[in-house]
Write a protein that holds these residues in place. Structure first.
Motif, PDB file in Angstrom:
ATOM      1  N   THR A 150       8.514  11.220  -7.924  1.00  0.00           N
ATOM      2  CA  THR A 150       7.304  10.403  -7.761  1.00  0.00           C
ATOM      3  C   THR A 150       7.027   9.530  -8.969  1.00  0.00           C
ATOM      4  N   LEU A 151       7.629   9.827 -10.104  1.00  0.00           N
ATOM      5  CA  LEU A 151       7.390   9.019 -11.301  1.00  0.00           C
ATOM      6  C   LEU A 151       7.700   7.557 -11.048  1.00  0.00           C
ATOM      7  N   PHE A 152       8.786   7.285 -10.353  1.00  0.00           N
ATOM      8  CA  PHE A 152       9.233   5.921 -10.173  1.00  0.00           C
ATOM      9  C   PHE A 152       8.293   5.131  -9.262  1.00  0.00           C
ATOM     10  N   ASP A 153       7.364   5.819  -8.583  1.00  0.00           N
ATOM     11  CA  ASP A 153       6.350   5.156  -7.775  1.00  0.00           C
ATOM     12  C   ASP A 153       5.009   5.082  -8.496  1.00  0.00           C
ATOM     13  N   ASP A 154       4.926   5.619  -9.695  1.00  0.00           N
ATOM     14  CA  ASP A 154       3.656   5.683 -10.424  1.00  0.00           C
ATOM     15  C   ASP A 154       3.269   4.295 -10.925  1.00  0.00           C
ATOM     16  N   PRO A 155       2.100   3.792 -10.530  1.00  0.00           N
ATOM     17  CA  PRO A 155       1.701   2.444 -10.947  1.00  0.00           C
ATOM     18  C   PRO A 155       1.480   2.321 -12.458  1.00  0.00           C
ATOM     19  N   ARG A 156       1.273   3.446 -13.147  1.00  0.00           N
ATOM     20  CA  ARG A 156       1.087   3.398 -14.602  1.00  0.00           C
ATOM     21  C   ARG A 156       2.382   3.066 -15.334  1.00  0.00           C
ATOM     22  N   LEU A 157       3.508   3.192 -14.646  1.00  0.00           N
ATOM     23  CA  LEU A 157       4.816   2.984 -15.259  1.00  0.00           C
ATOM     24  C   LEU A 157       4.954   1.579 -15.846  1.00  0.00           C
ATOM     25  N   ILE A 191       1.115 -15.255  -3.022  1.00  0.00           N
ATOM     26  CA  ILE A 191       2.199 -14.284  -3.112  1.00  0.00           C
ATOM     27  C   ILE A 191       1.961 -13.209  -2.076  1.00  0.00           C
ATOM     28  N   LEU A 192       2.970 -12.925  -1.296  1.00  0.00           N
ATOM     29  CA  LEU A 192       2.895 -11.857  -0.303  1.00  0.00           C
ATOM     30  C   LEU A 192       3.484 -10.601  -0.933  1.00  0.00           C
ATOM     31  N   VAL A 193       2.698  -9.529  -0.986  1.00  0.00           N
ATOM     32  CA  VAL A 193       3.168  -8.250  -1.491  1.00  0.00           C
ATOM     33  C   VAL A 193       3.351  -7.333  -0.291  1.00  0.00           C
ATOM     34  N   LEU A 251       1.031   1.478  -5.646  1.00  0.00           N
ATOM     35  CA  LEU A 251       2.019   0.538  -6.151  1.00  0.00           C
ATOM     36  C   LEU A 251       1.641  -0.892  -5.778  1.00  0.00           C
ATOM     37  N   ARG A 252       1.127  -1.079  -4.565  1.00  0.00           N
ATOM     38  CA  ARG A 252       0.678  -2.399  -4.129  1.00  0.00           C
ATOM     39  C   ARG A 252      -0.439  -2.908  -5.049  1.00  0.00           C
TER      40      ARG A 252
END
Length: 188
Positions: A110-117, A170-172, A179-180
């Motif tokens: 889940t780290l790789f999805d953490d928005p704080r990254l 910009i389309l996200v 993450l969005r």
């Protein structure tokens, strides 16, 4: 043909630029600290360790005050008290440590999805268990003779043009809400 009975490994060649790199490994797990110590010591690098964020900050301060700063800090993501991302932010706000490269090691997918990254100031993020060759390559890329100050530009990549931010749209397309939100914060 003769069959080889042992696998022959080619020796790792440590670039000269890494000879004086000091490493701090921060992990609450003693076994993980010992493994990292063995790996870096086998490459001839000076390594120290800390079992948590507070101890790591103390060792960073001591190294800085003795004019022997740590250039590389390996951070475990999942630590009690101060986790790896909180420690990365604490390190980044200290001007004395601004040149330190931070590498996050995580067994948590889940780290790789953490928005704080994106806001953590990390130089790299590697999954645990990390392969010795991947860790070596990462360190060499950060400190070796081919170290990059800017990401490589592909010759076929289009040149970025200056755009009017008021008119840009910009389309996200991201299904993870956190993450969005992080992406939207970065581009706004």
């Amino acid at each position: 043909l003769q069959v080889q009975t042992q696998t022959q490994r080619r020796p790792l060649l440590m670039p000269r630029e890494l000879e004086n790199v000091r490493v701090l490994a921060v992990d609450d797990n003693q076994t993980n600290r010992e493994l990292l110590h063995e790996q870096f010591a086998s490459w001839g690098l000076s390594i120290d360790s800390a079992s948590g964020g507070r101890e790591a900050l103390e060792k960073l301060a001591l190294g800085s005050s003795q004019q022997r700063p740590f250039q590389l800090v390996l951070l475990d993501f999942n630590m009690p008290g101060m986790d790896g991302l909180e420690l990365a932010r604490a390190i980044r706000i200290q001007p004395d440590y601004e040149d330190a490269r931070l590498v996050m090691l995580s067994s948590s997918g889940t780290l790789f999805d953490d928005p704080r990254l994106a806001r953590s100031g990390l130089s790299a993020c590697l999954p645990k268990p990390v392969r010795q060759s991947k860790l070596f390559d990462t360190v060499v890329e950060m400190f070796g003779p081919q170290k990059r100050t800017q990401p490589p530009v592909s010759p076929s990549a289009p040149v970025a043009k200056k755009i009017n931010k008021q008119r840009a749209k910009i389309l996200v397309a991201e299904d993870n809400e956190d993450l969005r939100a992080a992406i939207c914060a970065l581009v706004s």
